[in-house]
Design a protein around this motif. Structure first.
Motif, mmCIF file in Angstrom:
data_model
loop_
_atom_site.group_PDB
_atom_site.id
_atom_site.type_symbol
_atom_site.label_atom_id
_atom_site.label_comp_id
_atom_site.label_asym_id
_atom_site.label_seq_id
_atom_site.Cartn_x
_atom_site.Cartn_y
_atom_site.Cartn_z
ATOM 1 N N PRO A 201 2.656 -0.232 3.071
ATOM 2 C CA PRO A 201 4.116 -0.494 2.335
ATOM 3 C C PRO A 201 5.016 -1.040 3.176
ATOM 4 C CG PRO A 201 3.197 1.826 2.092
ATOM 5 C CD PRO A 201 2.410 1.121 3.268
ATOM 6 N N ARG A 205 3.057 -4.925 1.869
ATOM 7 C CA ARG A 205 3.521 -4.896 0.704
ATOM 8 C C ARG A 205 4.827 -6.028 0.481
ATOM 9 N NH1 ARG A 205 5.637 0.628 -1.573
ATOM 10 N NH2 ARG A 205 3.520 1.012 -1.512
ATOM 11 N N PHE A 313 3.579 -6.056 -8.531
ATOM 12 C CA PHE A 313 3.318 -5.305 -7.238
ATOM 13 C C PHE A 313 2.428 -4.212 -7.565
ATOM 14 C CE2 PHE A 313 6.943 -7.630 -5.245
ATOM 15 C CZ PHE A 313 6.565 -7.885 -3.938
ATOM 16 N N GLU A 317 -1.051 -4.367 -5.589
ATOM 17 C CA GLU A 317 -1.364 -3.531 -4.543
ATOM 18 C C GLU A 317 -2.721 -2.621 -5.031
ATOM 19 O OE1 GLU A 317 0.644 0.165 -2.032
ATOM 20 O OE2 GLU A 317 1.640 -1.810 -2.682
#
Length: 341
Positions: A201, A205, A313, A317
């Protein structure tokens, strides 16, 4: 082979089902409580009352409970990888029971693939169901708080946890295949996956999509709307700022407080405003400190992603985690074909 896998896995499956029922009952109660609070907040706003205060009370009442639940459920993939994935192969290799199957008509690859697909599917369904329940329970709060991109919340809502569970499970299985010992494989899985959950993250990310940039003036009002001022390491930093035109945006990176010429605000000046600002009687989160800092004509530069990218996202992910899981599975199948013992 499927029947054998079920017989070996049924104790964990029944325990998981029981745990899911407990989670469902708790989240049903929590979701009802959140909705009652949301209805009370909306009633104040609709009647012309102090809407800002009602909103603040609603967020304060439910923020911590939902955060603790999200943090707990965020650990579910790591626990699944540790207690379902790591022992799946390591336990049989350690005890030598795998030879009973390998000496039959079942190939090594079929043996491993059946185990991975059968138990992995259970792991994904369990985690997906828990995430769906939390997403439902927290929905009114998420609409008001506009914090869906926060690290803990993002990883415990919607589809992303499914990818986490798949990767944690396959990582645990492959760790067991390589180490051939149950306890070391469990330890490696737990530590390794939790470390990866912190790494991804914060490092990967934000770069899954090119971020946008903006320069935000730090008025007293803007400073009061931020979450934090300063840090343990010192420095003229501010955290949790909001973009006025995009309040639900994810701020991926925020520069230190800068003066009009682009220089970072002097730490001594920042410290004076933070510790002993002139008394003005200003209200707000930071009060006189916000007024003192605003007099320096400050701004920050931010890299951000608009709220409209949230689902992009989530899917990106999830796709990355599923792809890594597939690669680990392929590696495990290749590795087991070469193993002779």
């Amino acid at each position: 082979m499927i029947w054998l896998t079920w017989r070996q896995f049924r104790a964990q499956a029944l325990f998981g089902l029981g745990a899911l029922l407990v989670i469902a009952a708790f989240l049903a109660h929590l979701g009802a409580d959140v909705r009652d609070g949301y209805d009370a907040y909306r009633a104040v706003c609709d009647d012309g009352g102090d809407c800002a205060r009602a909103r603040s009370q609603f967020e304060s009442a439910h923020k911590n409970p939902l955060l603790f639940v999200a943090a707990g459920l965020g650990l579910v993939p790591a626990v699944i990888g540790t207690f379902w994935g790591a022992p799946l192969v390591a336990r049989e290799l350690e005890a030598g029971t795998h030879r009973l199957v390998w000496n039959q008509s079942v190939t090594r690859r079929s043996w491993l693939l059946t185990k991975v697909l059968f138990v992995g599917l259970a792991a994904v369904l369990f985690t997906g169901a828990a995430a769906a329940l939390l997403t439902w329970a927290a929905h009114p709060f998420d609409e008001v708080a506009e914090n869906r991109f926060d690290t803990v919340e993002f990883g415990a809502r919607n589809v992303a946890p499914v990818g986490y569970a798949a990767l944690a499970f396959t990582f645990g299985t492959v760790s067991g295949l390589l180490l051939r010992r149950t306890l070391p494989a469990m330890a490696v899985t737990l530590v390794g996956f939790i470390a990866f959950q912190f790494f991804f993250p914060n490092v990967v990310r934000p770069e899954l999509m090119p971020p946008r940039t903006a320069q935000l003036p730090m008025t007293a009002q803007a400073i009061n709307e931020a979450k934090n001022l300063g840090s343990i390491a010192g420095g003229a930093v501010i955290d949790g700022v909001r973009i006025p035109d995009a309040p639900d945006a994810w701020i991926a990176e925020t520069s230190p407080l800068r003066t009009a010429n682009g220089a970072t605000l002097d730490e001594a000046a920042f410290g004076d405003c933070l510790d002993s600002p002139p008394e003005t009687g200003a209200d707000g989160t930071f009060g006189d400190t916000a007024v003192c800092l605003a007099q320096n004509d400050l701004h920050v530069e931010v890299r951000y992603h608009p709220g409209s990218r949230y689902w992009t996202f989530q899917w990106l992910e999830t796709a990355v985690y599923l792809a890594l899981s597939a690669l680990l599975t392929a590696f495990g199948l290749r590795r087991i074909r070469r193993r002779t013992g």
